[in-house]
Motif scaffolding. Structure first.
Motif, PDB file in Angstrom:
ATOM      1  N   LEU A  96       5.358   2.452   5.887  1.00 25.49           N
ATOM      2  CA  LEU A  96       4.711   3.554   5.171  1.00 25.49           C
ATOM      3  C   LEU A  96       4.832   3.338   3.669  1.00 25.49           C
ATOM      4  N   VAL A  97       3.743   3.611   2.933  1.00 23.83           N
ATOM      5  CA  VAL A  97       3.820   3.625   1.470  1.00 23.83           C
ATOM      6  C   VAL A  97       3.068   4.830   0.930  1.00 23.83           C
ATOM      7  N   LEU A  98       3.623   5.419  -0.095  1.00 26.09           N
ATOM      8  CA  LEU A  98       2.901   6.351  -0.958  1.00 26.09           C
ATOM      9  C   LEU A  98       2.799   5.642  -2.299  1.00 26.09           C
ATOM     10  N   ALA A  99       1.579   5.400  -2.752  1.00 27.32           N
ATOM     11  CA  ALA A  99       1.370   4.577  -3.939  1.00 27.32           C
ATOM     12  C   ALA A  99       0.476   5.295  -4.938  1.00 27.32           C
ATOM     13  N   ASP A 107     -10.717   5.744   3.658  1.00 26.25           N
ATOM     14  CA  ASP A 107      -9.804   5.581   4.788  1.00 26.25           C
ATOM     15  C   ASP A 107     -10.006   4.233   5.460  1.00 26.25           C
ATOM     16  N   ASN A 108      -8.906   3.680   5.934  1.00 30.28           N
ATOM     17  CA  ASN A 108      -8.855   2.425   6.688  1.00 30.28           C
ATOM     18  C   ASN A 108      -9.144   1.200   5.842  1.00 30.28           C
ATOM     19  N   ARG A 109      -9.275   1.380   4.541  1.00 27.43           N
ATOM     20  CA  ARG A 109      -9.369   0.224   3.654  1.00 27.43           C
ATOM     21  C   ARG A 109      -7.958  -0.273   3.347  1.00 27.43           C
ATOM     22  N   PRO A 110      -7.806  -1.541   2.976  1.00 27.20           N
ATOM     23  CA  PRO A 110      -6.474  -2.028   2.598  1.00 27.20           C
ATOM     24  C   PRO A 110      -5.946  -1.274   1.371  1.00 27.20           C
ATOM     25  N   VAL A 111      -4.645  -1.052   1.365  1.00 28.47           N
ATOM     26  CA  VAL A 111      -4.019  -0.494   0.170  1.00 28.47           C
ATOM     27  C   VAL A 111      -4.192  -1.502  -0.962  1.00 28.47           C
ATOM     28  N   PRO A 112      -4.725  -1.089  -2.127  1.00 33.70           N
ATOM     29  CA  PRO A 112      -4.943  -2.048  -3.219  1.00 33.70           C
ATOM     30  C   PRO A 112      -3.641  -2.766  -3.583  1.00 33.70           C
ATOM     31  N   PRO A 113      -3.667  -4.081  -3.662  1.00 35.82           N
ATOM     32  CA  PRO A 113      -2.437  -4.835  -3.981  1.00 35.82           C
ATOM     33  C   PRO A 113      -1.805  -4.419  -5.300  1.00 35.82           C
ATOM     34  N   ALA A 114      -2.647  -3.955  -6.240  1.00 26.51           N
ATOM     35  CA  ALA A 114      -2.117  -3.589  -7.554  1.00 26.51           C
ATOM     36  C   ALA A 114      -1.623  -2.140  -7.621  1.00 26.51           C
ATOM     37  N   ILE A 163      -2.713   9.679  -5.410  1.00 26.54           N
ATOM     38  CA  ILE A 163      -1.684   9.176  -4.513  1.00 26.54           C
ATOM     39  C   ILE A 163      -2.376   8.663  -3.257  1.00 26.54           C
ATOM     40  N   ILE A 164      -2.112   7.418  -2.908  1.00 26.18           N
ATOM     41  CA  ILE A 164      -2.652   6.806  -1.694  1.00 26.18           C
ATOM     42  C   ILE A 164      -1.562   6.798  -0.630  1.00 26.18           C
ATOM     43  N   VAL A 165      -1.902   7.198   0.581  1.00 25.69           N
ATOM     44  CA  VAL A 165      -0.977   7.117   1.710  1.00 25.69           C
ATOM     45  C   VAL A 165      -1.406   5.941   2.570  1.00 25.69           C
ATOM     46  N   GLY A 166      -0.522   4.967   2.706  1.00 24.27           N
ATOM     47  CA  GLY A 166      -0.838   3.774   3.485  1.00 24.27           C
ATOM     48  C   GLY A 166       0.113   3.600   4.654  1.00 24.27           C
ATOM     49  N   ILE A 167      -0.428   3.229   5.801  1.00 21.61           N
ATOM     50  CA  ILE A 167       0.383   2.917   6.979  1.00 21.61           C
ATOM     51  C   ILE A 167       0.002   1.520   7.454  1.00 21.61           C
ATOM     52  N   ASP A 168       1.013   0.659   7.510  1.00 23.05           N
ATOM     53  CA  ASP A 168       0.801  -0.742   7.875  1.00 23.05           C
ATOM     54  C   ASP A 168      -0.305  -1.379   7.039  1.00 23.05           C
ATOM     55  N   GLY A 169      -0.302  -1.061   5.748  1.00 19.25           N
ATOM     56  CA  GLY A 169      -1.206  -1.699   4.812  1.00 19.25           C
ATOM     57  C   GLY A 169      -2.602  -1.124   4.742  1.00 19.25           C
ATOM     58  N   ARG A 170      -2.883  -0.068   5.552  1.00 19.92           N
ATOM     59  CA  ARG A 170      -4.202   0.551   5.564  1.00 19.92           C
ATOM     60  C   ARG A 170      -4.122   1.998   5.073  1.00 19.92           C
TER      61      ARG A 170
END
Length: 222
Positions: A96-99, A107-114, A163-170
């Protein structure tokens, strides 16, 4: 005498004295497997506590646990657990990430690497499944003290960002920062089913410990 054997004898004697009043037990053998970045369980002070916390969190029962060597453990629980519930023990871990980010992300896009990672599962104290007022699944979590402080500081200093909520990179959701977000609890909602939310909660709990369980044999009824 090992505690799980002692308990089995107590249950057997109780069943003879009070037939029909004692729940049967099942015993499982599991291996405690470290996730990437975690220590070998044999180096830990109390690996049995990790096994107990995982079983309690995933099955809702406090088990009797006996270490039998080579990171293997026997645990005993009441036999009213369904096979589907037992399968939770081998749920894959979930990250899990909050970024923080400058814009919304579909939704369902990759969490931006930056994106600036603010919170991971390591910053959480607890997470559980719940429902909103429409009956849709949501996840309720509680920050650890440092995680709460980081999140409050970022949202106070970055009004207008997201704030982006990502699960397993998505990405599963995002929210605009309109004001500082304060408090020790938060909520994750998104376009996921109840079954997906259950898997997320179990997998995040697994990641929070840094370890997972691997069942290595079939249950033996006591």
């Amino acid at each position: 005498m090992p505690r799980f054997i002692l308990r089995a004898w107590i249950v057997l004697l109780s069943a003879l004295i009070f037939p029909g009043c004692v729940s049967p037990l099942e015993t499982y053998t599991v291996r405690l497997v470290p996730l990437p970045g975690s220590h070998d369980p044999s180096k830990l002070d109390n690996p049995r506590a990790i096994v107990g916390n995982l079983v309690l969190g995933l099955l809702g029962q406090q088990p009797e646990i006996e270490e039998i060597g080579d990171n293997l453990y026997l645990f005993t629980i009441e036999a009213n657990i369904t096979p589907g519930a037992i399968a939770r023990l081998q749920t894959p871990s979930v990250k899990l990430v909050l970024a923080g980010w400058d814009d919304r992300v579909a939704d369902n896009r990759p969490v931006p690497p930056a994106a600036e990672v603010l919170i991971t599962e390591a910053d959480l104290k607890t997470i559980r499944l719940d429902e909103d007022h429409d009956g849709k699944p949501i996840m309720i979590f509680e920050f650890k003290e440092d995680g709460q402080r980081k999140f409050e500081k970022y949202t106070a200093e970055n009004i207008g960002k997201f704030i982006i909520v990502g699960i397993d990179g998505r990405v599963v959701n995002w929210m605009p920062i309109r004001q500082p977000v304060l408090g020790e609890r938060g909520m994750i909602e998104g376009r996921f089913t109840k079954e997906q939310a259950i898997r997320y909660v179990w997998g995040i709990r697994m990641s929070m410990t840094g370890y997972r369980l691997q069942i290595v044999d079939n249950p033996l009824r006591d």
